[in-house]
Scaffold this motif. Structure first.
Motif, PDB file in Angstrom:
ATOM      1  N   THR A  41      10.380   4.899   1.122  1.00 45.71           N
ATOM      2  CA  THR A  41       9.827   5.822   0.142  1.00 45.71           C
ATOM      3  C   THR A  41       9.863   5.182  -1.244  1.00 45.71           C
ATOM      4  O   THR A  41      10.871   4.607  -1.643  1.00 45.71           O
ATOM      5  N   PHE A  42       8.743   5.274  -1.979  1.00 45.83           N
ATOM      6  CA  PHE A  42       8.663   4.697  -3.314  1.00 45.83           C
ATOM      7  C   PHE A  42       9.394   5.601  -4.294  1.00 45.83           C
ATOM      8  O   PHE A  42       9.116   6.794  -4.378  1.00 45.83           O
ATOM      9  N   GLU A  43      10.370   5.041  -5.027  1.00 45.01           N
ATOM     10  CA  GLU A  43      11.205   5.851  -5.901  1.00 45.01           C
ATOM     11  C   GLU A  43      10.510   6.205  -7.213  1.00 45.01           C
ATOM     12  O   GLU A  43      10.636   7.318  -7.705  1.00 45.01           O
ATOM     13  N   ALA A  45      -2.851   3.787  -2.931  1.00 50.72           N
ATOM     14  CA  ALA A  45      -2.963   2.735  -3.948  1.00 50.72           C
ATOM     15  C   ALA A  45      -2.627   1.393  -3.326  1.00 50.72           C
ATOM     16  O   ALA A  45      -1.665   1.268  -2.553  1.00 50.72           O
ATOM     17  N   LEU A  46      -3.429   0.395  -3.673  1.00 48.65           N
ATOM     18  CA  LEU A  46      -3.202  -0.986  -3.235  1.00 48.65           C
ATOM     19  C   LEU A  46      -2.714  -1.771  -4.442  1.00 48.65           C
ATOM     20  O   LEU A  46      -3.334  -1.729  -5.510  1.00 48.65           O
ATOM     21  N   GLY A  47      -1.588  -2.443  -4.293  1.00 50.13           N
ATOM     22  CA  GLY A  47      -1.070  -3.130  -5.470  1.00 50.13           C
ATOM     23  C   GLY A  47      -0.023  -4.171  -5.155  1.00 50.13           C
ATOM     24  O   GLY A  47       0.210  -4.527  -4.000  1.00 50.13           O
ATOM     25  N   GLY A  48       0.592  -4.642  -6.234  1.00 50.10           N
ATOM     26  CA  GLY A  48       1.630  -5.652  -6.100  1.00 50.10           C
ATOM     27  C   GLY A  48       2.585  -5.586  -7.271  1.00 50.10           C
ATOM     28  O   GLY A  48       2.280  -4.992  -8.317  1.00 50.10           O
ATOM     29  N   THR A  49       3.744  -6.192  -7.104  1.00 49.73           N
ATOM     30  CA  THR A  49       4.750  -6.219  -8.173  1.00 49.73           C
ATOM     31  C   THR A  49       4.942  -7.648  -8.670  1.00 49.73           C
ATOM     32  O   THR A  49       4.944  -8.596  -7.888  1.00 49.73           O
ATOM     33  N   TYR A  62       5.752   3.895   1.160  1.00 49.54           N
ATOM     34  CA  TYR A  62       5.484   2.528   0.685  1.00 49.54           C
ATOM     35  C   TYR A  62       5.598   1.545   1.844  1.00 49.54           C
ATOM     36  O   TYR A  62       6.560   1.573   2.595  1.00 49.54           O
ATOM     37  N   HIS A  63       4.577   0.684   1.996  1.00 50.36           N
ATOM     38  CA  HIS A  63       4.583  -0.312   3.064  1.00 50.36           C
ATOM     39  C   HIS A  63       4.082  -1.627   2.475  1.00 50.36           C
ATOM     40  O   HIS A  63       2.996  -1.671   1.889  1.00 50.36           O
ATOM     41  N   ASP A  64       4.868  -2.707   2.593  1.00 48.76           N
ATOM     42  CA  ASP A  64       4.444  -3.976   2.010  1.00 48.76           C
ATOM     43  C   ASP A  64       3.971  -4.945   3.080  1.00 48.76           C
ATOM     44  O   ASP A  64       4.063  -4.679   4.281  1.00 48.76           O
ATOM     45  N   TYR A  95       0.871  -1.173   0.000  1.00 52.18           N
ATOM     46  CA  TYR A  95       0.000   0.000   0.000  1.00 52.18           C
ATOM     47  C   TYR A  95       0.909   1.223   0.000  1.00 52.18           C
ATOM     48  O   TYR A  95       1.876   1.290   0.765  1.00 52.18           O
ATOM     49  N   VAL A  96       0.618   2.198  -0.869  1.00 51.61           N
ATOM     50  CA  VAL A  96       1.386   3.431  -0.912  1.00 51.61           C
ATOM     51  C   VAL A  96       0.411   4.599  -0.772  1.00 51.61           C
ATOM     52  O   VAL A  96      -0.635   4.629  -1.436  1.00 51.61           O
ATOM     53  N   ASN A  97       0.710   5.538   0.138  1.00 53.60           N
ATOM     54  CA  ASN A  97      -0.193   6.672   0.343  1.00 53.60           C
ATOM     55  C   ASN A  97       0.174   7.845  -0.553  1.00 53.60           C
ATOM     56  O   ASN A  97       1.110   7.764  -1.350  1.00 53.60           O
ATOM     57  N   ARG A  98      -0.539   8.959  -0.397  1.00 52.79           N
ATOM     58  CA  ARG A  98      -0.316  10.111  -1.272  1.00 52.79           C
ATOM     59  C   ARG A  98       1.049  10.769  -1.040  1.00 52.79           C
ATOM     60  O   ARG A  98       1.518  11.557  -1.865  1.00 52.79           O
ATOM     61  N   ASP A  99       1.677  10.436   0.101  1.00 56.01           N
ATOM     62  CA  ASP A  99       3.026  10.942   0.361  1.00 56.01           C
ATOM     63  C   ASP A  99       4.084  10.000  -0.196  1.00 56.01           C
ATOM     64  O   ASP A  99       5.273  10.188   0.040  1.00 56.01           O
TER      65      ASP A  99
END
Length: 459
Positions: free
Chosen positions: A126-128, A176-180, A117-119, A110-114
């Motif tokens: 921080t999401f690059e 956003a909720l997602g996966g890689t 990133y937390h898995d 899950y990644v917030n508007r800031d």
């Protein structure tokens, strides 16, 4: 008056057969030059058509896998919870639901508007690559599938991101909720597809870069044909074009054929490479068969002329039983089906009739991907279902070529007959859902009224 010499009917038939066969062979040999060119053109046309259908099926496999990943993410998205939950509550939820996500996902996050990133494994940073979330955060998109996140040092470790917008109770996007998915998972899927020798599949992204290729050296690179006349057939140009058949050259300047298939959901292009010598082999194969038929025909006339009648009678007796029923499905053959239908018509000239033709959508693809044995089992299974329908509708039923089946029914009312058949079709659609291989039968229907008028429809 001299007595006429009487000829044994069997000998007369033998002589007549011999003369007819000789004439046929002469005509065939006379037209051989024309036929050879026709065979070459038709062989290539049919082969390309078949391969385009097959590649379309391959593209659907990849599209289905992507949709499966999307469905997997959506399955754990509980709207009421996510609207009210804090980031910490969502982090905890990720850990609890990790086992429900498709195992191909390397990370579930899950990644917030800031862009924090937390898995699901408890990692936070921080999401690059924040730009990939712009369609969700700023363009009101509900779903994204990213371009490939490249790992130049280890290309197989490159990833794709599948993500869904998470909104608060006011409808504003809060994260956003997602996966890689590792790119190697896509390579594994493509490698499972069975291809003919010297053929291979590759995938281009929207910009024309190879993201799947048999040679890892070409990953994340574009290809421009070395000869100027093929410059408009670079991978960058191909990625922008619709599905098509293309003649081009490869890195060794050898002529090749490319069959491309767009994958709209991912904005990718699937390409199948076929070396030109593959077509040459196809031509030779058919030409050899053509000349072999002529040689066998001539040899057969000479070798079996004396015993033709006895052999013919022998096989006729054997074939009377064999041709009544199809050996695979035990249904009537098409020839016997037509014979019985003609009899029914003859004895009911003032009645109405319903003719139904059934085949399986994409049967060539099923046969190619699952093998002949599985395709035969599918044909037998469908035949059993159709036989049950024929019994309930008091219909004649037979099998034609490959996956084609036929019904012939005497009806009192066209409207009632259609209603009955639609009900049977609905039952069949439910029944076949339990079969191992997904398939869809389609039906063409024609009616013959007492006035000889025809009506046709398709289901």
């Amino acid at each position: 008056m001299k007595n006429k010499r009487l000829i044994n009917p069997e000998k007369a038939k033998l002589v007549s057969t011999f003369i007819i066969l000789i004439v046929v062979i002469i005509i065939v040999m006379f037209l051989s030059t024309i036929l050879i060119n026709s065979i070459k053109k038709q062989t290539e046309k049919l082969y390309i058509s078949d391969m385009q259908s097959i590649v379309e099926g391959y593209g659907q496999i990849i599209c289905d896998r992507a949709e499966l990943y999307i469905t997997s993410i959506s399955s754990v998205y509980e709207k009421d919870f996510f609207e009210k939950a804090s980031d910490l509550q969502i982090y905890s939820y990720l850990t609890k639901t990790r086992g429900q996500i498709h195992p191909d996902f390397k990370r579930f996050f899950y990644v917030n508007r800031d862009f924090i990133y937390h898995d699901s494994d408890g990692n936070e940073h921080t999401f690059e690559n924040t730009d990939i979330f712009n369609p969700l955060f700023f363009e009101n998109k509900d779903l994204i599938i990213s371009e490939t996140l490249k790992n130049e040092e280890a290309p197989e470790e490159s990833e794709l991101v599948f993500a869904k917008a998470v909104k608060d109770s006011q409808g504003n996007v809060k994260g956003a909720l997602g996966g890689t998915i590792k790119l190697e998972k896509l390579n594994d899927l493509v490698n499972q597809i069975k291809l003919e020798k010297d053929q291979f599949l590759c995938i281009l992204d929207s910009k024309g870069y190879f993201i799947v290729h048999t040679d890892p050296v070409w990953l994340f690179k574009k290809f421009v044909p070395p000869q100027s006349e093929y410059s408009l057939l670079s991978t960058e140009h191909i990625a922008k074009r619709d599905s098509e058949y293309i003649e081009s050259i490869d890195v060794n300047k050898e002529k090749i054929s490319l069959i491309t298939q767009k994958i709209p959901l991912l904005d990718w292009t699937l390409t199948l490479k076929i070396p030109q010598n593959h077509f040459d082999k196809l031509y030779q194969k058919h030409l050899h068969k053509f000349f072999l038929i002529i040689v066998i025909a001539l040899a057969s006339i000479i070798l079996f002329l004396g015993i033709e009648m006895a052999v013919m009678n022998f096989f006729q007796k054997k074939q009377m039983l064999a041709t009544l029923y199809d050996p695979l499905t035990k249904l009537w053959t098409r020839q016997h089906f037509e014979h019985e239908a003609t009899k029914l018509l003859k004895h009911n000239q003032n009645s109405k009739f319903m003719l139904i033709e059934c085949d399986i959508r994409g049967f060539k693809f099923i046969n190619q991907n699952y093998g002949e044995e599985a395709a035969d089992n599918l044909i037998k299974y469908l035949a059993e279902q159709l036989q049950s329908i024929a019994f309930r509708m008091n219909a004649l039923v037979g099998r034609g070529f490959a996956d084609h089946f036929y019904f012939f029914i005497k009806v009192s009312s066209i409207h009632n007959a259609m209603n009955v058949f639609k009900n049977e079709n609905e039952k069949l659609s439910e029944e076949i859902k339990a079969y191992d291989i997904p398939f869809f039968p389609k039906f063409g229907i024609a009616f013959l009224s007492s006035k000889g008028k025809e009506q046709t429809t398709t289901i």
